[in-house]
Structure formats: C-alpha cells, structure tokens
Design a protein around this motif. Structure first.
Motif, PDB file in Angstrom:
ATOM      1  N   GLY A 241      35.965  33.922  38.496  1.00 27.88           N
ATOM      2  CA  GLY A 241      34.929  32.915  38.698  1.00 27.88           C
ATOM      3  C   GLY A 241      33.521  33.439  38.429  1.00 27.88           C
ATOM      4  O   GLY A 241      32.635  32.685  38.056  1.00 27.88           O
ATOM      5  N   ASN A 242      33.301  34.740  38.593  1.00 23.53           N
ATOM      6  CA  ASN A 242      31.959  35.290  38.374  1.00 23.53           C
ATOM      7  C   ASN A 242      31.814  35.960  37.008  1.00 23.53           C
ATOM      8  O   ASN A 242      30.868  36.691  36.770  1.00 23.53           O
ATOM      9  CB  ASN A 242      31.621  36.288  39.481  1.00 23.53           C
ATOM     10  CG  ASN A 242      32.555  37.473  39.504  1.00 23.53           C
ATOM     11  OD1 ASN A 242      33.545  37.499  38.790  1.00 23.53           O
ATOM     12  ND2 ASN A 242      32.245  38.454  40.339  1.00 23.53           N
ATOM     13  N   SER A 243      32.751  35.692  36.084  1.00 20.57           N
ATOM     14  CA  SER A 243      32.691  36.280  34.748  1.00 20.57           C
ATOM     15  C   SER A 243      31.513  35.697  33.977  1.00 20.57           C
ATOM     16  O   SER A 243      31.265  34.493  34.006  1.00 20.57           O
ATOM     17  CB  SER A 243      34.000  36.001  34.000  1.00 20.57           C
ATOM     18  OG  SER A 243      33.902  36.458  32.675  1.00 20.57           O
ATOM     19  N   LYS A 244      30.799  36.547  33.270  1.00 16.29           N
ATOM     20  CA  LYS A 244      29.645  36.104  32.497  1.00 16.29           C
ATOM     21  C   LYS A 244      30.064  35.513  31.143  1.00 16.29           C
ATOM     22  O   LYS A 244      29.268  34.868  30.482  1.00 16.29           O
ATOM     23  CB  LYS A 244      28.676  37.256  32.288  1.00 16.29           C
ATOM     24  CG  LYS A 244      28.085  37.742  33.619  1.00 16.29           C
ATOM     25  CD  LYS A 244      27.001  38.748  33.365  1.00 16.29           C
ATOM     26  CE  LYS A 244      26.429  39.377  34.593  1.00 16.29           C
ATOM     27  NZ  LYS A 244      26.248  38.618  35.764  1.00 16.29           N
ATOM     28  N   THR A 245      31.297  35.766  30.719  1.00 11.10           N
ATOM     29  CA  THR A 245      31.769  35.181  29.462  1.00 11.10           C
ATOM     30  C   THR A 245      32.547  33.906  29.784  1.00 11.10           C
ATOM     31  O   THR A 245      33.207  33.806  30.816  1.00 11.10           O
ATOM     32  CB  THR A 245      32.691  36.152  28.696  1.00 11.10           C
ATOM     33  OG1 THR A 245      33.817  36.461  29.514  1.00 11.10           O
ATOM     34  CG2 THR A 245      31.963  37.421  28.331  1.00 11.10           C
ATOM     35  N   PHE A 246      32.451  32.963  28.891  1.00 15.32           N
ATOM     36  CA  PHE A 246      33.114  31.691  29.101  1.00 15.32           C
ATOM     37  C   PHE A 246      34.463  31.653  28.375  1.00 15.32           C
ATOM     38  O   PHE A 246      34.746  30.737  27.617  1.00 15.32           O
ATOM     39  CB  PHE A 246      32.211  30.539  28.632  1.00 15.32           C
ATOM     40  CG  PHE A 246      30.958  30.433  29.441  1.00 15.32           C
ATOM     41  CD1 PHE A 246      31.003  30.029  30.764  1.00 15.32           C
ATOM     42  CD2 PHE A 246      29.733  30.760  28.886  1.00 15.32           C
ATOM     43  CE1 PHE A 246      29.856  29.938  31.519  1.00 15.32           C
ATOM     44  CE2 PHE A 246      28.576  30.668  29.631  1.00 15.32           C
ATOM     45  CZ  PHE A 246      28.634  30.256  30.956  1.00 15.32           C
ATOM     46  N   SER A 247      35.264  32.669  28.615  1.00 20.14           N
ATOM     47  CA  SER A 247      36.609  32.718  28.040  1.00 20.14           C
ATOM     48  C   SER A 247      37.524  33.509  28.973  1.00 20.14           C
ATOM     49  O   SER A 247      37.070  34.212  29.867  1.00 20.14           O
ATOM     50  CB  SER A 247      36.582  33.362  26.656  1.00 20.14           C
ATOM     51  OG  SER A 247      36.162  34.701  26.755  1.00 20.14           O
ATOM     52  N   LYS A 248      38.790  33.351  28.748  1.00 20.24           N
ATOM     53  CA  LYS A 248      39.787  34.030  29.562  1.00 20.24           C
ATOM     54  C   LYS A 248      40.125  35.377  28.948  1.00 20.24           C
ATOM     55  O   LYS A 248      39.985  35.576  27.742  1.00 20.24           O
ATOM     56  CB  LYS A 248      41.063  33.187  29.635  1.00 20.24           C
ATOM     57  CG  LYS A 248      40.859  31.813  30.215  1.00 20.24           C
ATOM     58  CD  LYS A 248      42.148  31.028  30.091  1.00 20.24           C
ATOM     59  CE  LYS A 248      41.935  29.577  30.461  1.00 20.24           C
ATOM     60  NZ  LYS A 248      43.114  28.766  30.189  1.00 20.24           N
ATOM     61  N   ILE A 249      40.622  36.286  29.761  1.00 23.79           N
ATOM     62  CA  ILE A 249      41.190  37.533  29.251  1.00 23.79           C
ATOM     63  C   ILE A 249      42.706  37.382  29.284  1.00 23.79           C
ATOM     64  O   ILE A 249      43.238  36.541  30.006  1.00 23.79           O
ATOM     65  CB  ILE A 249      40.746  38.764  30.070  1.00 23.79           C
ATOM     66  CG1 ILE A 249      41.223  38.646  31.519  1.00 23.79           C
ATOM     67  CG2 ILE A 249      39.240  38.952  29.996  1.00 23.79           C
ATOM     68  CD1 ILE A 249      41.079  39.943  32.300  1.00 23.79           C
ATOM     69  N   LYS A 250      43.386  38.173  28.501  1.00 27.08           N
ATOM     70  CA  LYS A 250      44.849  38.147  28.474  1.00 27.08           C
ATOM     71  C   LYS A 250      45.372  39.520  28.842  1.00 27.08           C
ATOM     72  O   LYS A 250      44.815  40.541  28.449  1.00 27.08           O
ATOM     73  CB  LYS A 250      45.363  37.753  27.090  1.00 27.08           C
ATOM     74  CG  LYS A 250      45.044  36.329  26.737  1.00 27.08           C
ATOM     75  CD  LYS A 250      45.675  35.934  25.441  1.00 27.08           C
ATOM     76  CE  LYS A 250      45.317  34.479  25.131  1.00 27.08           C
ATOM     77  NZ  LYS A 250      45.993  34.001  23.945  1.00 27.08           N
ATOM     78  N   MET A 251      46.438  39.509  29.622  1.00 26.45           N
ATOM     79  CA  MET A 251      47.089  40.758  30.006  1.00 26.45           C
ATOM     80  C   MET A 251      48.594  40.552  29.984  1.00 26.45           C
ATOM     81  O   MET A 251      49.071  39.418  30.050  1.00 26.45           O
ATOM     82  CB  MET A 251      46.608  41.203  31.377  1.00 26.45           C
ATOM     83  CG  MET A 251      46.764  40.203  32.475  1.00 26.45           C
ATOM     84  SD  MET A 251      45.901  40.780  33.928  1.00 26.45           S
ATOM     85  CE  MET A 251      45.566  39.237  34.735  1.00 26.45           C
ATOM     86  N   PRO A 252      49.357  41.651  29.856  1.00 32.21           N
ATOM     87  CA  PRO A 252      50.808  41.510  29.779  1.00 32.21           C
ATOM     88  C   PRO A 252      51.402  41.058  31.103  1.00 32.21           C
ATOM     89  O   PRO A 252      50.957  41.467  32.173  1.00 32.21           O
ATOM     90  CB  PRO A 252      51.301  42.908  29.405  1.00 32.21           C
ATOM     91  CG  PRO A 252      50.184  43.819  29.731  1.00 32.21           C
ATOM     92  CD  PRO A 252      48.923  43.031  29.682  1.00 32.21           C
ATOM     93  N   GLY A 253      52.400  40.208  31.017  1.00 29.77           N
ATOM     94  CA  GLY A 253      53.082  39.700  32.202  1.00 29.77           C
ATOM     95  C   GLY A 253      54.541  40.116  32.222  1.00 29.77           C
ATOM     96  O   GLY A 253      54.899  41.219  31.819  1.00 29.77           O
ATOM     97  N   MET A 254      55.390  39.199  32.649  1.00 29.27           N
ATOM     98  CA  MET A 254      56.810  39.473  32.789  1.00 29.27           C
ATOM     99  C   MET A 254      57.474  39.623  31.417  1.00 29.27           C
ATOM    100  O   MET A 254      57.083  38.953  30.460  1.00 29.27           O
ATOM    101  CB  MET A 254      57.489  38.323  33.545  1.00 29.27           C
ATOM    102  CG  MET A 254      56.886  38.032  34.891  1.00 29.27           C
ATOM    103  SD  MET A 254      57.581  38.923  36.250  1.00 29.27           S
ATOM    104  CE  MET A 254      59.257  38.444  36.243  1.00 29.27           C
ATOM    105  N   VAL A 255      58.465  40.481  31.364  1.00 32.13           N
ATOM    106  CA  VAL A 255      59.244  40.680  30.145  1.00 32.13           C
ATOM    107  C   VAL A 255      60.359  39.645  30.114  1.00 32.13           C
ATOM    108  O   VAL A 255      60.995  39.360  31.121  1.00 32.13           O
ATOM    109  CB  VAL A 255      59.826  42.105  30.102  1.00 32.13           C
ATOM    110  CG1 VAL A 255      60.774  42.269  28.928  1.00 32.13           C
ATOM    111  CG2 VAL A 255      58.701  43.124  30.034  1.00 32.13           C
TER     112      VAL A 255
END
Length: 152
Positions: free
Chosen positions: A49-63
């Motif tokens: 919510g306090n991110s200065k960029t207006f986009s999401k980050i992506k990270m690895p999830g479940m295999v």
C-alpha cells in the motif's frame, strides 16, 4: 574442408526422443508415448500500500505439475494398468515411484525423470474399428507429487 561427421562428439547432436524406458517400482513397462513432463511456478502478484510505484511486483509461488500421459499397445493377458487403477479407493491408493529415462544409442540412461508418489487417475481403452488397420493402444493418465531430473 567440409566436416563429414566422423570426428564429432556426442555433445554436438541433441538426443532423439524415440529411445526411452519407463519403470514403476522395479518393473519395466513398454510404452509407445510419454507426455506431460511439465513443471511450472505460479507467479504471485503483490503491491504494498505504501509503494511509490503504481505497479505490482511478481515473485515465485507454488510449483505446479501436470499429469503424465502414457500410451501403450494392448497385449494379451496384460492387465497391469487396469489392476493398478482398480486399487484406487478414497485416499487409499498404492502410490508408486516412476522412473522415465531417455536412453542413448547403447541403451544407457542420459536424462532421468524420477516421479514421486504416482497413481492413475484415468485409463482409456482402445477404440475399435471393423475396418481399422492400427495397433490397439490404451492410454493411462498419471497424477503425481512432483519429479526430479538427473542427467547421467
């Protein structure tokens, strides 16, 4: 001078996919086709919510792995797949370790997929045609809990 191929090493050419073997437990079973050796990681999208960029980050999830589909010819008095499938009951199936090996020209394993806790979820019998001229082929779909890959 052109290269006639006589001095090339095995590392130059990719392996053909037609020489392979499938074992479950210690039994080798002759299949004509194996597919579904897929594995992927689902991407998780997140934005603080306090991110200065207006986009999401992506990270690895479940295999996630897909089911393995194998096809083989129908032989007289060969009911091994059907017997294994008949053992399926609510959460009481005997799971087996599958080993799928890509073989070199001498028959030695070069790439090996070791499948954990496999069990059949679907079997399709052959289609029947009075005017057909093909081999009778049955298909089994195997669910599993992942696999590891070894290169010999």
């Amino acid at each position: 001078m052109a290269d006639d191929g006589s001095a090339q090493t095995q590392a130059i050419w990719p392996l053909p996919k037609f020489h392979f073997q499938v074992k479950w437990d210690d039994t080798e079973v002759a299949f004509q086709e194996v597919s579904g050796l897929d594995i992927e990681t689902e991407a998780i999208e997140y934005r603080a919510g306090n991110s200065k960029t207006f986009s999401k980050i992506k990270m690895p999830g479940m295999v996630k792995t897909s089911n393995i589909t194998m096809k083989k010819g129908v032989f007289v008095k060969d009911n091994a797949l059907w017997d294994w499938f008949a053992e399926v009951k609510m959460n009481t199936i005997k799971r087996k370790a599958l080993t799928i090996s890509l073989l070199d020209q001498e028959g030695n394993p070069t790439m090996v997929w070791k499948v954990q806790n496999a069990f059949p979820v679907k079997i399709s019998g052959t289609d029947l045609k009075a005017d057909g001229n093909e081999v009778a082929v049955e298909t089994v779909e195997i669910a599993h809990e992942g696999f590891t890959i070894e290169n010999a």
